[in-house]
Structure formats: C-alpha cells, structure tokens
Design an enzyme around this catalytic site. Structure first.
Site, short mmCIF file in Angstrom:
data_model
loop_
_atom_site.label_atom_id
_atom_site.label_comp_id
_atom_site.label_asym_id
_atom_site.label_seq_id
_atom_site.Cartn_x
_atom_site.Cartn_y
_atom_site.Cartn_z
N CYS B 138 0.84 -1.21 0.00
CA CYS B 138 0.00 0.00 0.00
C CYS B 138 0.87 1.25 0.00
O CYS B 138 1.72 1.43 0.86
CB CYS B 138 -0.92 0.01 1.22
SG CYS B 138 -2.48 -0.76 0.83
N THR B 204 -1.04 -1.18 -5.76
CA THR B 204 -1.39 0.02 -6.52
C THR B 204 -0.19 0.95 -6.72
O THR B 204 0.80 0.85 -6.01
CB THR B 204 -2.52 0.79 -5.82
OG1 THR B 204 -2.09 1.07 -4.49
CG2 THR B 204 -3.79 -0.03 -5.81
N CYS B 346 -11.13 -0.17 -45.52
CA CYS B 346 -10.71 1.21 -45.25
C CYS B 346 -11.90 2.16 -45.39
O CYS B 346 -12.63 2.12 -46.38
CB CYS B 346 -9.60 1.62 -46.23
SG CYS B 346 -9.09 3.34 -46.02
N CYS B 352 -4.20 6.99 -40.41
CA CYS B 352 -2.93 6.32 -40.63
C CYS B 352 -1.98 7.25 -41.38
O CYS B 352 -0.79 7.35 -41.05
CB CYS B 352 -3.14 5.02 -41.41
SG CYS B 352 -3.98 5.22 -42.99
N CYS B 387 0.34 2.80 -37.59
CA CYS B 387 -0.90 2.91 -38.37
C CYS B 387 -1.94 1.89 -37.91
O CYS B 387 -3.12 2.19 -37.83
CB CYS B 387 -0.62 2.74 -39.86
SG CYS B 387 0.27 1.24 -40.29
N CYS B 391 -5.62 3.13 -36.44
CA CYS B 391 -6.75 2.86 -37.34
C CYS B 391 -7.98 2.52 -36.52
O CYS B 391 -7.94 1.68 -35.63
CB CYS B 391 -6.40 1.69 -38.26
SG CYS B 391 -7.76 1.22 -39.35
#
Lengths: 458, 437
Positions: B138, B204, B346, B352, B387, B391
């Site tokens: 912690c 954490t 596409c 891209c 890319c 996308c």
C-alpha cells in the site's frame, strides 16, 4: 408525434370549406411545435463528439459549403472547450447556429462522414454544431470577433437574410460601415419568415440577428424595399459597394383557372404567418389540404398543417419521389407526421364553390426515358379546403437596375459573387447557380464580403 | 468443460479468480455475496493491530473516465480495515467454515517487529484461513507509518519479515509486492529468500488522479487538499503484466508461484496474466465497478477459451508465454514486416496517413491518381505498427511479414532467412561473433 388529435365526427356533413382555428387542445400546439431536435445534453455531446475520428483532410469539411473545420470544432467539444468550438464554427459561418438547425446535413457533412460510409451512422455533426453555438450564445451576447480599424468605406447590403447578414458581419469585421436594408419589418429573411417553426424555436432567428449585429458598424434599416423606397442606382451613388441579397420575392403560379379564388394560397406566405403568429391556435386550418410541389417549402407547409390539426394533408408532386428536392429526411419527416406524398400527379383543374376552392383535379403523369413528363389523361380528384402552391419562387426583376446581367431569371455572379456591375455583388437565392440553402447563402455573403473588402482596399 | 479448479501453493479454489485484498473483502457480508456469485477465493482486506485505523471521511476514490464514463483507472486513499481485529477474525473463521471449497487468504500488515507478527499470525491461524498475504504494497497512509510499501521498497525488510512469518506459522505465505520500485525482481528475490511460497503483484501505483483547476486541488480532494493514492484498474494492466513477466522469467525467481493482480477485467485479461506465469489472479476494480457478477463471464469465458484451445486444466497454459518474453537485444532483426491496408475495409479517415506523415516515416499516401486513397509505400515503411494502432477499423491494417529471399524495397536488401539479432549486428561495437539466444 402529433399530440392529442381531437375526435373526428365521421357523420359530419358541411357545406362549403371546412376551415377553422383552434382544432387542437391548447397544450397540443407547444408540443407539436417543439424543437425538432432538442439540444444535446453535455454528456450526450461528449459521447457523440468522441465518435468523431478527427479525420485527416476530413470529407465532412470538404462537404460543408462554408468549410467549417468540423473535426476541430468537434474535438473542442470533446476536450471541454465548447466556446472555442463555437469560435471555430463562427470563423467560417457566423450563422452557424441556424445552419446547425436547418442544414440538410444528411446530404452535406453527414453524408460523407466516414462513419456514415462505414456503418450508416454518421457523427451527428449538425447537433454538435448546435450544441457548441448554443453554448456560446447562451453565455455571450456578442460575436467573438472584433472590428478592424475604421476604413471609412460604406457598403449597402440589401436584404437581411442569411446572405446579407453574413456579408454585413464580415464587412463590419473588416472595418467598413454597413447599412443593412430589409423590406420586411424585421431582419432575418427566410430564417425568420421561411423556415418551419419546429426548426427554429424560441425566437432563435431574431436572437441570431442580434448576435450578428452585435459586431457593431451595421445599421439596420427595415421597411426598405428595393424598387420601392430605395433603388439600386441611388445606392450605387451613395455607397462604395453594394451587396444584393434580395432573395426571391415572387411566387410561381400554377397557371390554372380559379387560381385567384379563396383557399388557393402561397405556401411561403402561410409559413411566414405560422412563424409570426402569437397564437398558433388562431391560425385558420382546413380539414383537407393539398400542397403542390416537391421541395422543402412543400414539406414545411404540409407538416405544419398536419401539426396544426388538419385531417388530411397530401403533397402532390409531378415526378417520381426520388426526384423531389426535399431531402430524404424531410420526406420521411412528412410521412411519419402523417402527410401523404402523391407522386406522378400534376394539377389539372382547381374546382371551386362559391368562389372558394373545394377540390383539386389531378392528372396522372409518366416520365419518359428522355426525362420529359407526359400527362396520361387519367384524372383523379382530391377534396381540398386549402391548396398551397409550393412550386418555386422567382426573382422580381423589376426591382433591379436594368443593366445588371441576369440569366434564367437570376443574377449572374462570378466566383467572387461579383455581378456584371463593377461595384455590385450578390448572393443567396437571387443569384444563378445557388442551391437555395441557408448555408450556401451564408457562404455567398462571406465570399462577397472578402471580395468587396479586397476591392475597397485596392 | 475445462477444469478451472486451482491449486495455488496448496490453497485450493474452485476457479483461479480471487478477489484481491480491498474494500470488497472487508467483511463477511461482502465476501459471502462474492462466494455466492461464484468467486473462487478472496484475500481478506488487510488486518492490522488494534486500535483500528481510521479513514478519511471525504472521498477515498478518484477515477479516470472515458467519454462515456467508462472507468479506465481508479485510485484510492483508503487504508487497511478500520474494523476491530477480533471482529474480522471471527468473521473469517465463520466464512471459511461455511465455504470450505473457496480460498480464503488473510492479508496482514503490522509493524516490523517480530513480536507483532508472531502475535497476529497466531490469531489468524486460529481462524483456519488458508494462508496469509503480506501487504508490503500500500503506497499511502500506512507507508508513512513504516508499513506497506515502506517495507516493500526495501528488499532486506521483505526478507526479514517473510522469514519471521514462515518461522512462526504453518500457513502458506504470499508476499504482495509494490510496483513503486525501480526493479521488481529485487523484492521478489528477497521474498523468495525469506521463504515466501508465492508473490502477488502488483499493488497500486502512486498517483494523483487530476487537479481541480478551480480549487487548484489534487483529486480526490479532501477539504481542498489531496494526497497521492494507489492507482489501479484497466489502465495499470500493461505495467502489471510486465512486472509479472519479469519475475516469471528471471532465473533467480523463475518457478516462484505468482498471483497476478492489476486491472484484470475480463477472462482474457486473466488468461494473459496466467500465460505470463500467474497461477491465480486477483480482481478488485472490475468488481468495484460492476459488482460481483462479473466473475460469471470470467469463468465462462476462460472455460470456453480453454475448450477451444484444448486445455483441460489451467496448469496446462500457466506460464506458456514466459519463454517468449525476451530482451530487445534478442529480437530477430531479420524479421521484416510491412503494413498493408485492406482497401475494402478502409473507411478513408486518413488517420494512418497523418500519423505516419507527421510523426513517423511518410509511408502512407493520402491521394492516389487524384483520388482520396491510403496506401502503404513499401519503400518507406519500417513496419512500426503505428498505423495499425491508430486505425479505427479492426483488422483493416495488418502487418505482413516479408518472405525470406525477397527484396525489402526500403533497404534494397534481401530478406535473410535465419535469425539475427543486435548482439551480432555489425553496428554493435560490443557484437559477439555468434548470435546468442
């Protein structure tokens, strides 16, 4: 979507036209004429904005007649900067608020949105534009622009519709003194008088006029009609430049006998009456309505008649439905409101009783392969307490200087919206090649203002 | 249906999905609801010594959201249990008796004194819980008092306390590690040296969730002030996966059982942790976001996936991805891939193109023969995958490996057949003569 239609007595027989006001319960009017697309809530706007892909060289931006940087303004909504978003819109389109309400987005930006192409669900660009511009206008009374140093030049803008307002604003930004004339008793043009009420609620058109004029340097003179109490030659003599945005003041006729009889009306006049009415329940409404035409005006009058409590409203269009000028969205709006669309039929005769329309005879038509339209000779009849003409408007050429070049009944302009006269520019519905859209009128005004500014600074 | 039963360091559970030590496991009521919902085990929220600690009475959590309020990351400044020790112990004993087939591990945090640990271990043992987890993770509140991550950041302390625990208790011992450290392998080694049966990670991460720009206060804000809290949820998963993998593949700790923690939200997340060596997984944020029902699809999804893959028990795939976690220097430099855009998929958004044009290698067109069209320019493409990542359409852009023997249009070099890495590359001043694997 129509609230509280009253019970209709089927046994009723009545001689003469059945026209009455107040066909609906009082509370039905406000419901029927409420905002067609209510303003998006903040969360809705954020979620919708997040759907935008921020495309490179975005197709939506290419499709916008005013070239608004749409991905940018949507991103600004997304980042929690709605005022910045509105400024992005206003930079290209000072009437972005009205355009957000009335643009046929489904045939412009939203048609080419990549998400429309991909999944049939475009980003709701129009509603996001409304969100941003409403946000700005609710927090600011003035436009976000400031004026350049006074140029000492004076420009007359004739017609305070979308083209005129856009031109006047841009000219004022450039430091010129503008006098904005309008024939009516208030500015706004078709935004104020010619658009269905449910597209511009809460007096938006006038609020937008005030917003545009807040730039300063624009003197509005109403009740000034070209060819009546002002004329072009005088304006040219008094001002350094003139912009004509006079719209189309004339209404096409059906050219049928009895056209002047009672109950045969111009759609644009009645649409204006609806917009200007203090009490919608005071407007006269027939039971059976026939609208002749296939454009936005036809839909606007037909839908509003239905919403005012008419029983039976039919749009009669002479060609096939896919040839109608009204967008598909508008056609569907009409049909889901309960308006019938009768295609391939044209007016044959206006039948009157005691000087008032009682029915209309229509002839079936057929389109030939070469595009010509032929009547088939088959006649049908529709009962009508009111017939509305919505078959287009015309330029009233008598108002203009005889030397200005016209073609097909419209003012000829070049790419800079300059007319054949050296110091006169024109835009909006009155010019040749326009698309009769608010947004193209705004663009005309903007381009003309830039051209005028360049000429005045030359 | 695949057998999801798990035996983790001798602790048996009906499935590998445990609730992590956290608010959902603070008391009998919640834990019983979790077991009814199907969770395989719980790590009871950390016990400390009486008098019970106190919590702030303002916000304990802060979050990062997606645009539709999807919870991406959560942080908290809650401390260990604020209920009396004896109350917790009695409830633990009752729950374990009522749910013998579920794992019940007790998380502990007491000061670094042997007597304190002896005392609490004895009391926990009396509950017949299945094991203990030492909370060395912690990052807030308790660490200021010399506990939690203050211990986890000092390997010597970890080893010392772990040794006490193993010396004074018969219970299996899991050491929970903090990610707030430079090299997670060191505390893991220390835990192993101390005799730990397993490690669990990650706890954490130190975090400030945001700043209220009106109040100029970090969030979550308690009366205008904020303190760093522990960050968790989906956003931390990649960090956790790396740390799990580091321990799983380090020769010094290889084979040390791991309970994987960090943003596990779905069965697939869990399977990924398990593939990197986690023998069980612990979940918190997903349950705190959606409730305990999320375990149903964790179970179904993992089981269905195992059936598809032909795994009949979880130990058949635990750790299977570990041999493929490598170091950069051993990656195959002869592997050459080019992006390929499926023109049918596409949608022409151009993301891209602009990503490549502005920030990478100018390897994607925006216009071809006057038309808006996005195509990869193989002569420029270095195969970076940016890319693919930007996308919006799944599988529209793919990375296609080039066949050996073909010519890479970018370098004009033949794509070599075998494997070659940096250790033997001519540009490497330290290059060895033969590629080392």
């Amino acid at each position: 979507m129509i609230a509280n239609l009253p019970e209709i007595s089927m046994t009723q027989t009545k001689a003469g036209p059945d026209i009455a006001a107040g066909r609906l319960p009082e509370d039905a009017y406000s419901e029927n004429f409420s905002d067609l697309h209510p303003l998006l809530e903040q969360h809705e706007a954020q979620v919708e904005a997040d759907r935008c892909y921020f495309c490179y060289d975005a197709p939506c931006m290419q499709a916008c007649p005013t070239s608004i940087d749409i991905p940018q303004f949507i991103r600004q909504i997304s980042t929690g900067n709605p005022d910045g978003s509105a400024k992005t819109i206003f930079e290209q389109n000072i009437l972005g608020g009205m355009c957000a309400r009335v643009c046929p987005t489904e045939t412009l930006c939203e048609e080419v949105c990549v998400r429309e192409v991909a999944e049939g669900k475009p980003v709701k660009i129009g509603q996001l534009q409304r969100y941003a511009t409403d946000h700005y206008m609710s927090g600011h009374d003035e436009t976000p622009f400031s004026r350049a140093a006074a140029s000492g030049k004076k420009v007359a803008v004739v017609g305070a519709g979308p083209a005129g307002l856009s031109c006047a604003h841009r000219l004022a930004v450039h430091g010129h003194e503008v006098t904005l004339f309008d024939a009516r008793d208030k500015a706004g043009g078709l935004n104020e008088f010619g658009i269905a009420s449910y597209k511009s609620v809460e007096n938006f058109a006038q609020r937008e006029v005030d917003f545009v004029l807040s730039i300063g340097g624009i003197e509005l003179k109403t009740g000034m009609r070209l060819g009546d109490n002002i004329d072009l030659a005088e304006l040219r003599a008094t001002f350094d430049a003139v912009f004509l945005s006079i719209g189309l003041g004339g209404v096409n006729a059906l050219n049928k006998e009895n056209e002047s009889h009672n109950g045969v009306l111009n759609a644009v006049d009645y649409i204006s009456d609806i917009r200007q009415a203090d009490e919608l329940s005071q407007l006269p409404v027939g039971r059976n309505i026939v609208v002749i035409g296939g454009g936005m005006t036809a839909v606007d009058i037909a839908v509003q008649k239905k919403l005012l409590g008419a029983d039976d409203v039919t749009i009669v269009y002479r060609r096939e439905q896919d040839r109608m000028n009204a967008s598909k969205f508008e056609q569907e709006l009409a049909q889901t409101t309960g308006v019938k669309i009768l295609t391939n039929a044209q007016p044959h005769a206006l039948v009157t009783e005691n000087g008032h329309i009682s029915s209309i005879e229509l002839e079936r038509t057929v389109s030939l392969a070469d595009g010509t339209l032929n009547g088939t000779g088959e006649i049908l009849s529709l009962p009508a307490d009111m017939v509305f003409k919505a078959v287009g408007q015309t330029l009233v050429r008598d108002d203009l200087d005889a030397t200005i070049a016209l073609e097909k009944g419209r003012i000829v302009v070049d790419a800079d919206r300059k007319t054949s006269l050296d110091d006169v520019w024109a835009g909006g519905d009155c010019v040749l090649g326009g698309e009769d859209l608010t947004v193209t009128a705004v663009e005309d005004g903007k381009i003309a203002a830039e051209s005028i500014n360049a000429a005045l600074n030359a | 249906m695949a057998d999801l039963r798990t035996n983790f360091i001798g602790i048996k559970s009906t499935n590998p999905f445990w609730l992590a030590s956290a608010p959902p496991t603070d008391k009998e009521y919640n834990v019983v609801r979790a077991f009814k919902a199907g969770w395989g085990g719980v790590v009871w929220k950390t016990l400390g010594e009486d008098p019970a600690i106190v919590n702030v009475n303002g916000p304990r959590y802060g979050a990062i959201h997606g645009k539709d309020r999807q919870l991406i990351g959560l942080n908290n400044i809650e401390l260990i249990t604020d209920r009396p020790l004896e109350v917790n112990l009695q409830e633990i004993k009752k729950v374990k008796r009522d749910w013998p087939d579920r794992a019940l591990v007790v998380s502990l945090m007491v000061p670094c004194e042997e007597a304190n640990w002896i005392n609490i271990l004895k009391r926990v043992e009396d509950t017949e819980a299945d094991g203990v987890e030492l909370n060395f993770g912690c990052p807030h509140g308790m660490s200021e008092r010399g506990m939690g991550s203050a211990v986890g950041q000092v390997p010597e302390y970890i080893e010392m306390v772990t040794r006490w625990v193993k010396q004074h208790s018969r219970m299996p011992c899991i050491v929970k590690l903090t990610p707030n450290i430079t090299d997670v392998r060191k505390p893991a080694e220390a835990a192993k040296a101390g005799g730990a049966d397993a490690v669990s990670l990650i706890n954490t991460i130190n975090s400030i969730m945001g700043v209220d720009l009106d109040e100029m206060s970090p969030s979550p804000s308690v009366d205008g002030k904020g303190a760093h809290g522990g960050y968790c949820g989906p956003a931390v998963k990649p960090i956790a996966l790396n740390m799990v993998a580091e321990i799983a593949r380090d020769p010094a700790t290889h084979g040390l059982p791991i309970s994987g923690i960090g943003g596990i939200t779905t069965w697939r997340d869990a399977a990924e942790f398990m593939a990197l060596g986690a023998g069980s997984v612990q979940v918190c944020t997903a349950a705190m976001t959606y409730g305990f029902k999320v375990v149903e699809d964790m179970i179904d999804g993992l089981s269905d996936w195992m059936d598809q893959k032909g795994y009949t028990s979880v130990d058949q795939f635990v750790g299977n991805a570990v041999p493929n976690v490598s170091d950069w220097q051993y990656l195959n430099l002869n592997y050459i891939a080019k992006a390929k855009i499926d023109q049918d998929l596409c949608i022409k958004c151009g993301r891209c193109h602009i990503a490549c044009e502005d920030t990478s290698h100018q390897a994607i067109t925006s216009m071809v023969n006057g038309e808006r069209r996005f195509e990869v320019i193989d002569e420029e493409c270095v195969g970076c995958n940016l890319c693919v990542n930007v996308c919006p359409v799944e599988n529209c852009i793919t990375m296609e490996p080039m066949a050996a023997g073909s010519i890479d249009p970018r370098t004009k070099q033949v794509v070599e057949k075998g494997y070659a890495n940096w250790t033997t590359h001519p540009n490497n001043p330290m290059a060895a003569k033969d590629a080392a694997e």
